[in-house]
Scaffold this motif. Structure first.
Motif, short mmCIF file in Angstrom:
data_model
loop_
_atom_site.label_atom_id
_atom_site.label_comp_id
_atom_site.label_asym_id
_atom_site.label_seq_id
_atom_site.Cartn_x
_atom_site.Cartn_y
_atom_site.Cartn_z
N LEU A 18 0.83 -1.21 0.00
CA LEU A 18 0.00 0.00 0.00
C LEU A 18 0.86 1.25 0.00
O LEU A 18 1.69 1.46 0.89
CB LEU A 18 -0.92 0.00 1.22
CG LEU A 18 -1.95 1.13 1.31
CD1 LEU A 18 -2.92 1.08 0.13
CD2 LEU A 18 -2.74 1.02 2.63
N LEU A 19 0.64 2.09 -0.99
CA LEU A 19 1.34 3.37 -1.12
C LEU A 19 0.56 4.46 -0.38
O LEU A 19 -0.62 4.29 -0.07
CB LEU A 19 1.47 3.70 -2.61
CG LEU A 19 2.25 4.92 -3.06
CD1 LEU A 19 3.69 4.86 -2.59
CD2 LEU A 19 2.21 5.00 -4.60
N ASP A 20 1.20 5.58 -0.14
CA ASP A 20 0.51 6.69 0.53
C ASP A 20 -0.34 7.47 -0.46
O ASP A 20 -0.56 7.04 -1.60
CB ASP A 20 1.51 7.59 1.27
CG ASP A 20 2.51 8.28 0.34
OD1 ASP A 20 2.40 8.12 -0.89
OD2 ASP A 20 3.41 8.97 0.85
N GLY A 21 -0.81 8.65 -0.05
CA GLY A 21 -1.64 9.48 -0.90
C GLY A 21 -0.98 10.83 -1.17
O GLY A 21 0.23 10.99 -1.02
N GLY A 22 -1.78 11.80 -1.54
CA GLY A 22 -1.25 13.11 -1.91
C GLY A 22 -0.69 13.87 -0.72
O GLY A 22 -1.37 14.05 0.30
N ALA A 230 0.19 1.96 -9.50
CA ALA A 230 -0.90 2.86 -9.86
C ALA A 230 -1.23 3.76 -8.67
O ALA A 230 -1.59 3.27 -7.61
CB ALA A 230 -2.14 2.07 -10.26
N TYR A 231 -1.07 5.07 -8.88
CA TYR A 231 -1.53 6.01 -7.86
C TYR A 231 -2.06 7.27 -8.56
O TYR A 231 -1.37 8.25 -8.76
CB TYR A 231 -0.50 6.31 -6.77
CG TYR A 231 0.90 6.72 -7.14
CD1 TYR A 231 1.39 7.99 -6.81
CD2 TYR A 231 1.79 5.84 -7.74
CE1 TYR A 231 2.69 8.35 -7.07
CE2 TYR A 231 3.10 6.19 -8.01
CZ TYR A 231 3.55 7.46 -7.68
OH TYR A 231 4.85 7.82 -7.95
N PRO A 232 -3.35 7.22 -8.93
CA PRO A 232 -3.97 8.33 -9.66
C PRO A 232 -4.42 9.45 -8.73
O PRO A 232 -4.39 9.34 -7.50
CB PRO A 232 -5.19 7.66 -10.30
CG PRO A 232 -5.57 6.60 -9.30
CD PRO A 232 -4.26 6.09 -8.75
N ASN A 233 -4.86 10.54 -9.36
CA ASN A 233 -5.51 11.63 -8.64
C ASN A 233 -6.97 11.23 -8.35
O ASN A 233 -7.39 10.12 -8.68
CB ASN A 233 -5.48 12.91 -9.46
CG ASN A 233 -4.06 13.37 -9.74
OD1 ASN A 233 -3.15 13.11 -8.97
ND2 ASN A 233 -3.87 14.06 -10.86
N ASP A 234 -7.74 12.15 -7.81
CA ASP A 234 -9.14 11.84 -7.50
C ASP A 234 -10.06 12.10 -8.69
O ASP A 234 -11.28 11.99 -8.56
CB ASP A 234 -9.60 12.65 -6.29
CG ASP A 234 -9.77 14.13 -6.58
OD1 ASP A 234 -9.19 14.63 -7.58
OD2 ASP A 234 -10.47 14.82 -5.81
N GLY A 235 -9.51 12.44 -9.84
CA GLY A 235 -10.31 12.77 -11.01
C GLY A 235 -10.37 14.25 -11.30
O GLY A 235 -10.92 14.68 -12.33
N SER A 236 -9.79 15.07 -10.42
CA SER A 236 -9.75 16.52 -10.65
C SER A 236 -8.75 16.87 -11.75
O SER A 236 -7.85 16.10 -12.05
CB SER A 236 -9.36 17.25 -9.36
OG SER A 236 -10.30 17.02 -8.34
N GLY A 268 -1.87 3.26 -4.57
CA GLY A 268 -2.11 4.34 -3.61
C GLY A 268 -2.76 5.49 -4.34
O GLY A 268 -3.47 5.30 -5.32
N GLY A 269 -2.51 6.71 -3.86
CA GLY A 269 -3.13 7.87 -4.48
C GLY A 269 -2.16 9.00 -4.66
O GLY A 269 -1.11 9.06 -4.01
N CYS A 270 -2.52 9.92 -5.54
CA CYS A 270 -1.69 11.10 -5.80
C CYS A 270 -2.50 12.33 -5.37
O CYS A 270 -3.12 12.32 -4.31
CB CYS A 270 -1.28 11.13 -7.27
SG CYS A 270 0.20 12.11 -7.63
N CYS A 271 -2.52 13.37 -6.16
CA CYS A 271 -3.11 14.64 -5.76
C CYS A 271 -4.58 14.51 -5.35
O CYS A 271 -5.37 13.86 -6.02
CB CYS A 271 -2.99 15.66 -6.88
SG CYS A 271 -1.29 16.01 -7.37
N ARG A 272 -4.90 15.11 -4.20
CA ARG A 272 -6.26 15.20 -3.67
C ARG A 272 -6.79 13.86 -3.16
O ARG A 272 -7.99 13.71 -2.92
CB ARG A 272 -7.21 15.82 -4.70
CG ARG A 272 -6.86 17.28 -5.01
CD ARG A 272 -7.70 17.83 -6.14
NE ARG A 272 -9.12 17.87 -5.81
CZ ARG A 272 -9.72 18.86 -5.15
NH1 ARG A 272 -9.02 19.91 -4.73
NH2 ARG A 272 -11.02 18.82 -4.90
#
Length: 286
Positions: A18-22, A230-236, A268-272
């Motif tokens: 598990l990766l972190d987020g933004g 894979a660590y995308p943004n929230d769709g923004s 994990g996640g990236c921005c937002r």
């Protein structure tokens, strides 16, 4: 358990990690000022304890990999090394294994004008390699390098050239849109650049729309057997002129089961994307 006890590559070969987020959104949630070209690097320079607190928020959410606050600090060796030390402190305080990934952001990030979402800076591979070399050297204390938000194959080639023969380990993630790199190159060709690089332990995408993840992972899986990331943004969507995010009208769905079925071991996640989303992604070990 202080820090990770083995290479991240070994963990990815055995299980999901598990990766972190933004980092920026978490720092903003903590009341930090991210104005100016340094962005999260400003907080690293002025309030490193706040960066450590942000890392700790992700550790508490279950993150096993922390990405440093070095994305936008350019070639400042003091801040680059500080970013690793700050993340290391949060990792050592964790109750579970945590790796530190040093962010090597693209050249476009230091321009602070959204260029990482376009690529094609007008620089050749040699000049891009010269830019990245001292950064990679300064970040050598991390467990792994996150060569992230790469918008085109020229920059990927430059990063891989610097990495070759160093003994360092890294993942390489492109920022993508509509089935291509941000600069418009085919993704199978982009991922093929790293397929034979022994230093690269995983490939994938970050800082993109969640809908663009699965096609990109499928392209990667067609040219390499390396674990996927894979660590995308929230769709923004980022508006570089206004320096604001424009959120989607509805939350963008994350087809994590399909990502993992395609070979994504590090998600994990990236921005937002904040600690709540990371906590929801947490799964028991297989």
């Amino acid at each position: 358990m202080p820090r990770a006890t083995g290479p991240l590559a070994d963990a990815l070969a055995a299980r999901n990690v598990l990766l972190d987020g933004g980092l920026s959104n978490q720092l903003a949630a903590q009341g930090c000022d991210l104005s100016g070209d340094l962005w999260t690097g400003r907080v690293l320079a002025e309030q490193p304890d706040q960066v450590e607190a942000a890392h700790t928020a992700y550790v508490r959410a279950g993150a096993e990999v922390l990405i440093t606050a070095s994305y936008q600090v350019g070639n400042d060796p003091v801040l680059l090394r500080r970013s690793v030390r700050v993340a290391d402190r949060a990792a050592r305080a964790a109750a579970h294994e945590v790796w530190v990934a040093a962010s090597v952001g693209p050249y476009g990030a230091v321009l602070a004008d959204g260029s990482e979402y376009r690529g094609r800076y007008g620089l050749g591979v040699d000049r891009l390699a010269a830019f990245h070399r001292p950064r990679i050297e300064a970040l050598g204390g991390a467990d792994v390098l996150a060569l992230e938000t790469v918008p085109d194959t020229d920059e990927a080639e430059a990063l891989l050239r610097v990495l070759a023969g160093t003994g360092a380990r890294a993942w390489l993630t492109y920022t993508v849109a509509a089935g291509r790199t941000r600069a418009g190159q085919p993704l199978d060709e982009a991922f093929a650049l790293a397929a034979a690089a022994p230093e690269v332990i995983a490939v994938g995408v970050n800082c993109c729309d969640p809908a663009d993840v699965l096609p990109a992972l499928e392209a990667a899986a067609s040219v390499t057997a390396k674990p996927l990331v894979a660590y995308p943004n929230d769709g923004s969507v980022w508006d570089a002129a206004d320096r604001t995010w424009h959120p989607p009208s509805a939350p963008a769905p994350w087809n994590v089961a399909a990502w993992r079925a395609t070979g994504a071991r590090l998600v994990g996640g990236c921005c937002r994307v904040g600690p709540d989303v990371i906590a929801a992604l947490r799964t028991p070990p297989p």
